[in-house]
Design a protein around this motif. Structure first.
Motif, PDB file in Angstrom:
ATOM      1  N   SER A 442      42.386  32.529  41.178  1.00 39.42           N
ATOM      2  CA  SER A 442      43.384  32.903  42.168  1.00 39.42           C
ATOM      3  C   SER A 442      42.699  33.599  43.334  1.00 39.42           C
ATOM      4  O   SER A 442      41.602  34.131  43.198  1.00 39.42           O
ATOM      5  CB  SER A 442      44.431  33.840  41.538  1.00 39.42           C
ATOM      6  N   GLY A 443      43.325  33.599  44.470  1.00 39.12           N
ATOM      7  CA  GLY A 443      42.760  34.242  45.649  1.00 39.12           C
ATOM      8  C   GLY A 443      42.532  33.248  46.767  1.00 39.12           C
ATOM      9  O   GLY A 443      42.193  32.080  46.526  1.00 39.12           O
ATOM     10  N   ASP A 462      41.773  36.906  55.751  1.00 35.82           N
ATOM     11  CA  ASP A 462      42.234  37.570  54.537  1.00 35.82           C
ATOM     12  C   ASP A 462      42.779  38.929  54.981  1.00 35.82           C
ATOM     13  O   ASP A 462      42.031  39.868  55.200  1.00 35.82           O
ATOM     14  CB  ASP A 462      41.083  37.736  53.545  1.00 35.82           C
TER      15      ASP A 462
END
Length: 640
Positions: A442-443, A462
């Motif tokens: 995830s990410g 981000d």
């Protein structure tokens, strides 16, 4: 086909229109997905209704974007899924459009206007004026070439679709005998007999026969089996993050003030404007509306001569209970739900100064005149209190714009001029992070890593950090040699053989049970007979454990008469079930459950009715060759 058409009809088309519009704005791409300029030749035609190439491309992009979102959450789609969904939903939409136009279906303008207002309330603040109304100039500019009229047209289409299916739903009826039958199925006491064919017996038998190497290899290569043994793709990458502090960005006081003034109403409002009025009411008696209208107009003419006498006129002439206090209201906001909407709109839109008197207003009570007494201006946060916050926001916005432009140029040429990336990292002090060889996690960094080719770089944000990520190595998923996983594959092979044999014997046992006793069937297949009961004691259900199995529950709902048979497959056994006895209908318990049963069955019938209705439209159009899809669609899907 039918399920896609149903989903298309239940969706609010205009919400999809708005979703794509907002998605486009969020990306800041400046590319309009609604730009239909160019060829207007149709690619799908149903009767006289058509979809053009640009319209289809828009729908396909939308379906692809939705599937990509789901794909990132672990769902599996192929490219053809989006194409198939787009074609099917397009055909379904045109079928409904044709029927709606064929019967000249109309919808009340008042209802359409009400729906339009509801949707406008969901728009972002920058599309609205200070009073909450849609800023049509701004909307037309950012949504070009589409306009507000296009949006209203989409709302009208949705309202008509709902009306059409409300008419279809109105034909649904659940007779009492069907409810009684359903009650018997769900609540009546019953007894069953059943024969069990245990899975373990067939597994033991399967293990006595060693498969040939060729047979096992063929089993291993089956899609469902191979997928369980394939390794996961692994990737490694290098990531640099960049901070705004390393960019020389300054925001002037004038820039911040300009932003404040532009967004003052939408973002910095403390309390909205408030109004206080006096109202004079003349009620309308049955059949005497013209008299009431003439009277209120005469009062207005007199009040206009000297507005300062309006309070006295209210006390003397108004037929409202507030007349004794001069018709004076409390201070109210424009969206005050306790006030009549026509009154609040008139007060805020047409009364520009204290003492001004309105034209007659028709309300539920009769005809009213209102006078503006006082207005409290809206209160906003002081510029000085939000100045630093605005500068921070504008700085980040400017940083993102500059970084996107600079970094995009660098990563575009990084494959051929890697020194450019090195210099960029040095200049803006990029912080380096290595992503070791690993499976997808995830990410946002892994989302980008696993969609970037080896040796290529990608740029993204981000939160408030700019990021450049290079995919340095890719280890594709692969299917191991059979010899490396043979014991596990062999185990799966035996399990599948056992399940297949159990299913075959269960089907044969079910066939035998139709012509011989259950005792003889049990003897033939080396099994024993068991019994099970279902009892309803004053609304409390008690049943044998076997009947609680989900697979069994699904089957027994279709067993509605004594002697009915069913074959049930579970993970651990095959079950041959027979319904032996049904208790007589309890009128008292039936009456208790009738309301619930009626609602449940009605909703089920409505769903089935819609399915059948849409399917009939498709069949009729197909039989009459009224559905045409151009070969050109294959090239369009490749382009997209």
């Amino acid at each position: 086909m039918i399920s896609f058409m149903r989903r298309m009809i239940n969706n609010n088309v205009y919400k999809i229109f708005l979703w794509i519009f907002l998605f486009m704005m969020a990306l800041g791409s400046g590319i309009s997905l609604f730009d239909f300029r160019g060829s207007q030749d149709w690619v799908i035609k149903v009767y006289s209704e058509t979809i053009t190439k640009p319209q289809f491309q828009m729908k396909l992009k939308q379906a692809s974007q939705q599937q990509e979102m789901l794909r990132q959450r672990g769902y599996v789609f192929t490219k053809q899924d989006a194409q198939k969904q787009t074609v099917e939903s397009s055909v379904g939409g045109l079928l409904v459009d044709n029927l709606r136009n064929d019967i000249s279906l109309r919808a009340p303008k008042s209802h359409i206007n009400s729906e339009v207002k509801k949707q406008i309330q969901q728009f972002p603040s920058y599309l609205l004026k200070e009073d909450g109304q849609l800023n049509e100039d701004v909307f037309n500019q950012v949504a070009a070439p589409h306009t507000v009229d296009d949006f209203v047209s989409q709302v009208e289409t949705d309202v008509k679709n709902k009306l059409l299916f409300a008419i279809v739903d109105a034909s649904v009826y659940v007779p009492e005998f069907e409810m009684a039958l359903q009650y018997t199925t769900e609540f009546a006491n019953k007894s069953y007999s059943y024969v069990v064919l245990p899975y373990q017996k067939y597994l033991a038998s399967a293990k006595t026969k060693q498969p040939l190497e060729e047979t096992l290899q063929k089993f291993y290569k089956k899609a469902g089996v191979a997928e369980k043994f394939k390794t996961l793709e692994k990737r490694a990458g290098t990531m640099w993050t960049f901070d705004i502090s390393n960019y020389s960005i300054t925001i002037s006081d004038s820039d911040a003030k300009q932003f404040y003034d532009k967004n003052k109403a939408a973002r910095y409002l403390i309390t909205p404007a408030e109004m206080q009025i006096r109202s004079l009411l003349i009620k309308v008696e049955a059949g005497k509306e013209a008299d009431a209208k003439t009277k209120i107009e005469g009062i207005r003419e007199e009040a206009e001569k000297d507005p300062s006498q309006f309070e006295e006129m209210v006390r003397r002439l108004s037929e409202d209970k507030s007349a004794a206090k001069g018709g004076l209201s409390v201070f109210f906001k424009k969206d005050d739900s306790k006030m009549n909407k026509m009154v609040t709109e008139t007060a805020f839109e047409f009364l520009a100064q204290d003492g001004q008197i309105s034209a007659p207003i028709k309300t539920e009570q009769g005809y009213e005149l209102i006078q503006r007494v006082a207005r409290n201006a809206a209160k906003y946060k002081e510029f000085s209190s939000v100045q630093s916050e605005i500068k921070k926001e504008l700085s980040l916005e400017r940083f993102k714009k500059r970084f996107s432009q600079d970094a995009s140029r660098v990563v575009t040429g990084a494959k051929y001029h890697p020194e450019a990336l090195v210099k960029f990292v040095e200049r803006y002090k990029g912080s380096k992070v290595e992503l070791p060889m690993d499976v997808r996690k995830s990410g946002i960094e892994y989302t980008n890593l696993f969609t970037t080719e080896q040796g290529r770089s990608v740029t993204f944000f981000d939160k408030d950090k700019g990021v450049i990520l290079t995919c340095t190595k890719v280890e594709k998923s692969f299917l191991p040699e059979l010899s490396d996983v043979q014991s596990k594959v062999l185990s799966m092979y035996y399990e599948q053989k056992a399940i297949d044999t159990m299913k075959e014997e269960l089907a044969l046992a079910l066939k035998d049970a139709k012509k011989m006793t259950l005792e003889n069937v049990a003897e033939k297949y080396g099994a024993s007979i068991h019994s099970a009961t279902f009892t309803n004691k004053n609304g409390t259900i008690e049943q044998s454990a076997i009947l609680k199995e989900p697979e069994v529950q699904a089957k027994i709902k279709g067993m509605q008469y004594v002697g009915a048979l069913a074959g049930v497959e579970t993970k651990s056994e095959g079950i041959l079930l027979r319904l032996d006895k049904i208790a007589s209908l309890s009128k008292e318990l039936f009456n208790d459950q009738k309301g619930h049963l009626g609602k449940t069955m009605l909703y089920t019938k409505i769903y089935q009715n819609k399915e059948g209705f849409i399917a009939s439209l498709y069949r009729t159009a197909n039989i009459n060759n009224k559905i045409e899809i151009k070969v050109e669609l294959s090239s369009i899907t490749k382009e997209v």
